[in-house]
Scaffold this motif. Structure first.
Motif, PDB file in Angstrom:
ATOM      1  N   THR A   1       0.903  -1.135  -0.006  1.00 21.31           N
ATOM      2  CA  THR A   1      -0.121  -0.017  -0.165  1.00 21.31           C
ATOM      3  C   THR A   1       0.767   1.247   0.114  1.00 21.31           C
TER       4      THR A   1
ATOM      5  N   SER B   1       0.640   4.180  -1.853  1.00 14.95           N
ATOM      6  CA  SER B   1      -0.219   5.328  -1.685  1.00 14.95           C
ATOM      7  C   SER B   1      -1.080   5.672  -0.512  1.00 14.95           C
ATOM      8  N   ASN B   2      -1.510   6.738  -0.101  1.00 14.33           N
ATOM      9  CA  ASN B   2      -2.521   6.901   0.933  1.00 14.33           C
ATOM     10  C   ASN B   2      -3.651   6.201   0.618  1.00 14.33           C
ATOM     11  N   GLU B   3      -4.113   6.342  -0.726  1.00 14.53           N
ATOM     12  CA  GLU B   3      -5.425   5.617  -1.125  1.00 14.53           C
ATOM     13  C   GLU B   3      -5.250   4.344  -0.870  1.00 14.53           C
TER      14      GLU B   3
ATOM     15  N   GLN C   1      -5.949   3.436   2.813  1.00  6.31           N
ATOM     16  CA  GLN C   1      -7.391   3.655   3.053  1.00  6.31           C
ATOM     17  C   GLN C   1      -8.038   2.424   2.483  1.00  6.31           C
ATOM     18  N   LYS C   2      -8.000   2.065   1.095  1.00  6.98           N
ATOM     19  CA  LYS C   2      -8.723   1.027   0.565  1.00  6.98           C
ATOM     20  C   LYS C   2      -8.693  -0.412   0.801  1.00  6.98           C
TER      21      LYS C   2
ATOM     22  N   ALA D   1      -8.925   8.339   7.089  1.00  7.47           N
ATOM     23  CA  ALA D   1      -8.271   9.703   6.300  1.00  7.47           C
ATOM     24  C   ALA D   1      -8.012  10.671   7.162  1.00  7.47           C
TER      25      ALA D   1
END
Length: 415
Positions: free
Chosen positions: A306, A308-310, A313-314, A320
């Motif tokens: 993971t 990226s930040n997205e 989260q995903k 967030a």
């Protein structure tokens, strides 16, 4: 005894290939208790190679030459060695049959004439069979009894030949037996480790301790000279016991062949635990390290990269607000990554890593080398802040070691 290593090949001098053979042989000589003062690399040049061999024979008892035994014109090691020793090259019938069998096993019927060059050996030498290639190894002797050992260059040929044919020969030359144990320490730097045993090193005679620094680890080689293996073991045992007393749980093994990931997978297996991985800055390096262990599928079900930040989260459910308030590189994010990985995989344990490997991306508050490692184990999360030094690859490699060691310590604490 003193041994010298000569690596032959212009491609090594040009940096086209990395000379892993010298590293391997140096380690093996140390294990055998044979001193190694010089390691030389020389190109495929007849006169320079001859001068190098003559110099080595003047200052060493054993000269080990790797490479230059192939079928082409620039493979000159046997020819030059024979010339230096004042001997002829003669065909070895057994080696010719071995070469013929090698090609027959690969259904090669048209054997080019230059391949038979590899059946030529230094007159009077001991021939060492090559079961993984076509170039046999040789052990030749000079007029004053010094030994020259010729080995093929490819590591997949050299390593087994050295293990099976050369090590027994070298041991037969020794009057003493050398017994060694490797004490592997994790979580302590080299300078601290050396300070902790400075008194032992200052007073050592037999056995001796030699420290070796690795990424995130320190290996302590304990070696005793004795007349028998049993006597050597008895000399080493009290020293290892003292090291265990001083380093305690930072020692993860005393077996040379065992790595940190082996120990971690065994702990998971023995405790009937499953683990998931969540990686940011290591980008799969942690997963790649742990899957080196055979049978790891019984404890490792899933891994998440993971970056990226997205993605955090995903796939991991990182909040967030956590990312906004504390940033991706923070203890809070690492904790949520660890919890999220365990939940998503339904595992008993997880390791999460997030950090700045560089060379860009650092700030005054969060410099390059800042890494957070979190371990989730059956409802409890432990997080560790690291301030690592080095280039991008070293930081990533060190992170993997610290992550595995954190999981090891968490399991030990709960056992």
């Amino acid at each position: 005894m003193i041994a010298e290593l000569i690596s032959v090949g212009t491609e090594i001098l040009l940096g086209n290939i990395v000379n892993t053979n010298a590293n391997y042989l140096a380690v093996k000589l140390a294990e055998l208790g044979i001193s190694n003062y010089f390691q030389i690399t020389v190109g495929d040049n007849e006169e320079r190679l001859a001068d190098t061999i003559k110099t080595a024979l003047n200052r060493s008892d054993i000269v080990i030459i790797t490479g230059g035994l192939g079928p082409t014109k620039d493979d000159l090691t046997k020819e030059v060695t024979a010339r230096v020793l004042g001997k002829e090259l003669v065909e070895d019938v057994h080696s010719r049959e071995q070469i013929k069998s090698y090609f027959a096993g690969r259904n090669v019927k048209d054997i080019t004439s230059n391949n038979w060059k590899q059946a030529l050996v230094v007159e009077g030498s001991i021939v060492i069979d090559n079961y993984n290639g076509t170039a046999p190894g040789l052990i030749a002797e000079s007029v004053n009894g010094k030994k020259i050992i010729l080995l093929p260059g490819p590591p997949n040929e050299l390593y087994p030949m050295f293990e099976e044919g050369i090590i027994p020969y070298l041991r037969s030359l020794q009057t003493a037996v050398f017994y060694t144990e490797m004490v592997k320490v994790c979580g302590i730097g080299e300078s601290k480790a050396e300070t902790m045993i400075a008194d032992i090193i200052a007073a050592q005679t037999n056995p001796t301790i030699a420290p070796y620094a690795k990424d995130g680890e320190v290996h302590l080689r304990v070696t005793a000279s004795a007349t028998t293996i049993e006597e050597g073991r008895n000399l080493v045992e009290p020293m290892v016991k003292e090291l265990r007393k001083r380093f305690q749980n930072t020692i993860y093994t005393t077996r040379e062949e065992v790595n940190l990931e082996d120990v971690v997978v065994k702990l998971l297996t023995d405790n009937k635990l499953t683990v998931a991985l969540a990686e940011s800055c290591t980008g799969g390096l942690l997963a790649g390290r742990i899957v080196n262990v055979a049978g790891v599928s019984s404890v490792l079900g899933e891994g998440f990269i993971t970056y990226s930040n997205e993605a955090k989260q995903k796939y991991l459910g990182v909040d967030a607000e956590t990312l906004k308030s504390h940033g991706a590189v923070s203890a809070e994010t690492a904790i949520e990554m660890a919890k999220g990985a365990a939940k998503a995989a339904g595992s008993d344990a997880s390791i999460a890593v997030t950090g700045i490997a560089g060379p860009e991306g650092g700030t005054q508050e969060k410099p390059v080398g800042l890494v957070y490692v979190a371990c989730y184990l059956q409802g409890k999360v432990t997080v560790q802040e690291l301030r690592l030094k080095g280039n991008r690859q070293k930081i990533r490699n060190s992170t993997v070691i610290y992550a595995l060691n954190l999981l090891r310590n968490c399991i030990l604490d709960e056992s």
